[in-house]
Design an enzyme around this catalytic site. Structure first.
Site, short mmCIF file in Angstrom:
data_model
loop_
_atom_site.label_atom_id
_atom_site.label_comp_id
_atom_site.label_asym_id
_atom_site.label_seq_id
_atom_site.Cartn_x
_atom_site.Cartn_y
_atom_site.Cartn_z
N SER B 165 0.83 -1.19 0.00
CA SER B 165 0.00 0.00 0.00
C SER B 165 0.88 1.25 0.00
CB SER B 165 -0.93 -0.04 1.21
OG SER B 165 -1.97 0.88 1.09
N ASP B 331 -8.46 -6.73 -4.60
CA ASP B 331 -8.11 -5.41 -4.06
C ASP B 331 -8.67 -4.35 -4.99
OD1 ASP B 331 -6.88 -3.06 -3.22
OD2 ASP B 331 -4.86 -3.91 -3.14
N HIS B 364 -7.74 -5.50 -0.26
CA HIS B 364 -6.46 -4.80 -0.08
C HIS B 364 -5.72 -5.31 1.15
CE1 HIS B 364 -3.58 -1.60 -0.53
NE2 HIS B 364 -3.87 -1.08 0.65
#
Lengths: 395, 395
Positions: B165, B331, B364
Site C-alpha cells: 500500500s 483489491d 487490499h
C-alpha cells in the site's frame, strides 16, 4: 391479498394542503399506517407530484420511486434548489416516461424530508419534531404508504412502477406485496437486499452525522441548528460510491484546482476534492440529516428473500407482472451480480422478465444521467407493455 | 546521484533516546531534512525498530516501509495495543523475511505519530506541537528521511526494500531516487500514483476529522482534547476500502448482532456495523488525528511519473534493481491494473521484474494477512535475490 383502491374523485386542480410546492394527502387517525416494526403512524401524510393526465380507464398511471436523496420533484424545477427535476431526462412529453401518454406519480418516501411524514415532521403526541422518536421505517413501509396514496388517487392497478437504486428496492417490494396492482415493474441499478458493504457505507454516513455535536441527539431543530458538517461528510462519502473509478478518473484524474504545481496544503488542491466538498455543501441545503439516517436505515433492513422464507423466488411466485431489470456494468454499489440475482429469482418464479446490462463508465449514477442505450431500453419496454395493456400507441 | 552512507558504528545495545519503545535517531540542526515543498525540517528525528543482525559486509539489510496506519512495530508486540506486530506473519526467524538471515529495519514515517517527527512533535520554533504548522510531507520526503536513517546505520546498499500500500509507494520511490542503494524492491498492493478515487476517499476522511469541533483547527493537544469521533468516522470509511465486498459478505453478510430479528433501530444492529464501530474506536486509541491528515495527504501527492517528466518508465531508467510486484485480485483500492502500470514501466525500462497477482477474496488487506501463496511468493523472490547477492543460503 391485494388491497384494492376505493375509487375517489381525484382533482389535480384542488390542492389538498397549504404545502406550496407539492400535493399532499393527509391521512387522519382513522387511516393509520402500520409499520413493520409494529409501530403505528396516525396521523401521517404523503407529499407527491404528478405529470400528465390519468385516462378515463385509470390504466395509464406510472409510479416512480425515488432514491436515497431524491424526492418527488422528478420532472419539475426543484423548489429548493431551482435545478431541473432529477429524472427530467426520462420523464416528460415525448420522453421514455412519456407524459403525453402516461400519468406519472412520484411521492416523497416515508421518512423523507420533502412533505411526507419523516423525522422533521411534528410528532402529534408532543407537538415537537419527531426526531429519533419516529419509528424506524422500512422499504415495505414506504411502499405501503405509497399504496395508500394510490388508493387515494383512485387507481387500482399501476401500469408501471419504476425506480433506480433505493427506488428499485421499492419497485421490487411493490411487485412482491401488491402483485395484482403492478402491470409492469422496472427495478434499475438495484438489489433485492442491501449488501454488507452497503450497510457498512451507510453506517459510516450515519456515524458522521451523529458525531456532529450540532446533531444534538437528533433534536437539532429545537436547538436551532443543523449538523451540516457531519451530513456533508456523509454525502461526500456516499457520492464516491455513486461514481465509478473510471468516471472519477475521466472527470478529474489528478488534476489540480486553479494551479499547475502542487500546493502542498490541506486546501482542496485537487479538483476531485473541490467537487466533493461542493457536493457535500449543496446537499445539506436541501436535505434533512435525520431523514438521511432513516432512509439509509430503511435500505439496510431491506432483504426481500428474508421476508419470504429465505427464498427470493418465493417473493414473486405466481406473478403476472412484466419485469424489466436494468444494471450498469460500472456500478459497483449495486453491481450487475445483484440484478442477476433478481433475474434468477424471477426466472425461477416463471415471471416475464427482460434483463439489460448497460455498458457505461458512469457507475451507479448512470441511472440519473443521459445514457442513450438506457433511455432506449426503458422506452422499448414501456412501449411493448403499453401495447399489452391496450394503451393507445405513441403519437 | 546516490548519497552514499558514511559508515558509523551501529550498536543496537545503545538506545539513542529516552523513547522507551523504539530506537530513535535525532538529527540536529546541522542535519536538516529538505522537503519537496521547499520547507526545511531541522532538527527532526526518526524512530525505528530492527530485527536480526546486520552482517559484517552490511549486505543483508531489508527496509520495510509501513502503510498509512502502520508503524515501525513490524514484528514485536505493539507498545500501545499489546497486539502482535503488523507483519508478524512475514517477519521473524524462519519466516519470509527471515530474521535469522536478514537484518530487518522499519522506521515510523515522517508525519507519523510513533516517534518520528510529525504534527504531534514539538515545533522547535515555538515549543508547542507543530499541528498544521508542520509542512506537508510527501512520499519522497518520507524516503529521504529513511535514507538518512540508513546512512546513520552505516548501510550503503539495502538488500531489499519492501512494503504494501503506502509502503509500496515508498518502495517505488526508493528504487527511483536511490537506484544504487536498492538491490531488490517489493512494491505490494500499491500504485505509482494515487488515483482520483483514492484521493476522494482520503479527502472524506480528512473532512471527517476536521469537522470534529474537538479538532480545534489542529491544536487539540493544547486544548487538552482529541477529535476522536471524527477520526473514528475516517477510520470506519477507510476500513471498508481495505476489504473486498466478498470479504465483508463472507465475514458478516447481513447477520444481526446478538439477535435473530431486526431491532429496527440505529444501534449497531448488524454485525458489520459493530465491527466497523470497533475498528473506529480502537484506532483512535493508537493514532494521532493530525498524522492521519499528513499521511493521507502524502499519498495524494504521490505521482512518480509526474516527477519524471510524465513518463513512469523514466523513473526506472537504467535501474539494476530486481523487482517483485505483487497485487491481489480482489483489491479494489489498489487494483491489479495499478500494479500492471508499474510492471509495464519496468519492462519499458528493461528492468528485472517478477509480477504475481494473488487470487484471494481478502481485498487490499490481504497483504497483512496469512495468505500462503503470497508468503511463498515473497520467500521465493527473496531466496533468489539472496543467492544473487551472495548471501548464505537458508539454514
Amino acid at each position: 391479498m391485494t388491497k384494492h383502491a376505493k375509487a375517489r374523485v381525484f382533482d389535480l386542480a384542488r390542492r389538498e394542503t397549504d404545502e406550496p410546492s407539492s400535493l399532499v394527502v393527509r391521512f387522519g387517525v382513522e387511516q393509520p399506517l402500520r409499520l413493520m416494526s409494529g409501530a403505528v403512524l396516525a396521523p401521517w401524510q404523503c407529499a407527491y407530484q404528478t405529470y400528465g393526465t390519468l385516462n378515463a380507464a385509470r390504466s395509464n398511471a406510472i409510479l416512480i420511486c425515488h432514491a436515497l436523496t431524491g424526492d418527488q420533484h422528478v420532472a419539475n424545477v426543484h423548489p429548493a434548489t431551482g435545478k431541473p427535476g432529477w429524472w427530467q431526462t426520462m420523464v416528460g412529453p415525448g420522453k421514455a416516461f412519456d407524459t403525453d401518454r402516461y400519468f406519472v406519480i412520484c411521492a416523497n418516501v416515508l421518512g423523507g424530508c420533502m412533505g411526507t411524514t419523516g423525522p422533521s415532521s411534528t410528532n402529534p403526541a408532543t407537538g415537537k419534531p419527531w426526531a429519533l422518536d419516529l419509528p424506524v421505517v422500512t422499504i415495505r413501509d414506504m411502499v405501503n404508504a405509497q399504496a395508500k396514496l394510490i388508493d387515494h388517487l383512485g387507481i387500482d392497478t399501476l401500469f408501471a412502477v419504476a425506480g433506480g437504486s433505493m427506488g428499485g428496492m421499492q419497485v421490487l417490494e411493490w411487485a412482491a406485496s401488491y402483485p395484482d396492482r403492478v402491470f409492469s415493474a422496472l427495478p434499475i441499478a438495484s438489489a433485492a437486499r442491501h449488501s454488507a458493504q452497503n450497510i457498512a457505507f451507510g453506517e459510516v454516513g450515519r456515524q458522521a452525522v451523529m458525531a456532529d455535536p450540532e446533531w444534538h441527539g437528533g433534536r437539532y431543530i429545537e436547538a436551532g441548528t443543523r449538523p451540516e458538517k457531519g451530513l456533508a461528510v456523509a454525502r461526500m462519502g456516499g457520492h464516491i460510491t455513486y461514481l465509478s473509478e473510471a468516471a472519477l478518473h475521466n472527470k478529474f484524474g489528478r488534476r489540480l484546482q486553479n494551479r499547475t504545481t502542487p500546493g502542498f496544503s490541506f486546501d482542496a488542491d485537487f479538483q476531485v476534492e473541490s467537487y466533493l466538498r461542493h457536493q457535500g455543501l449543496s446537499f445539506v441545503e436541501r436535505f434533512d440529516a435525520n431523514s438521511y439516517l432513516y432512509v439509509t436505515r430503511a435500505m439496510d433492513y431491506f432483504d426481500l428473500a428474508a421476508d419470504h422464507g429465505g427464498i427470493l423466488a418465493q417473493a414473486f411466485r405466481g406473478t403476472r407482472t412484466r419485469f424489466c431489470v436494468v444494471s450498469f456494468n460500472s456500478d459497483w454499489l449495486f453491481p450487475t451480480s445483484e440484478s442477476r440475482q433478481i433475474v434468477k429469482a424471477l426466472n425461477a418464479a416463471a415471471a416475464s422478465v427482460s434483463f439489460v446490462e448497460i455498458e457505461t463508465d458512469k457507475g451507479h449514477d448512470a441511472f440519473l444521467l443521459d445514457v442513450p442505450e438506457f433511455e432506449a431500453t426503458l422506452r422499448g419496454f414501456l412501449d411493448a407493455a403499453a401495447k399489452a395493456r391496450g394503451l393507445p400507441v405513441a403519437a
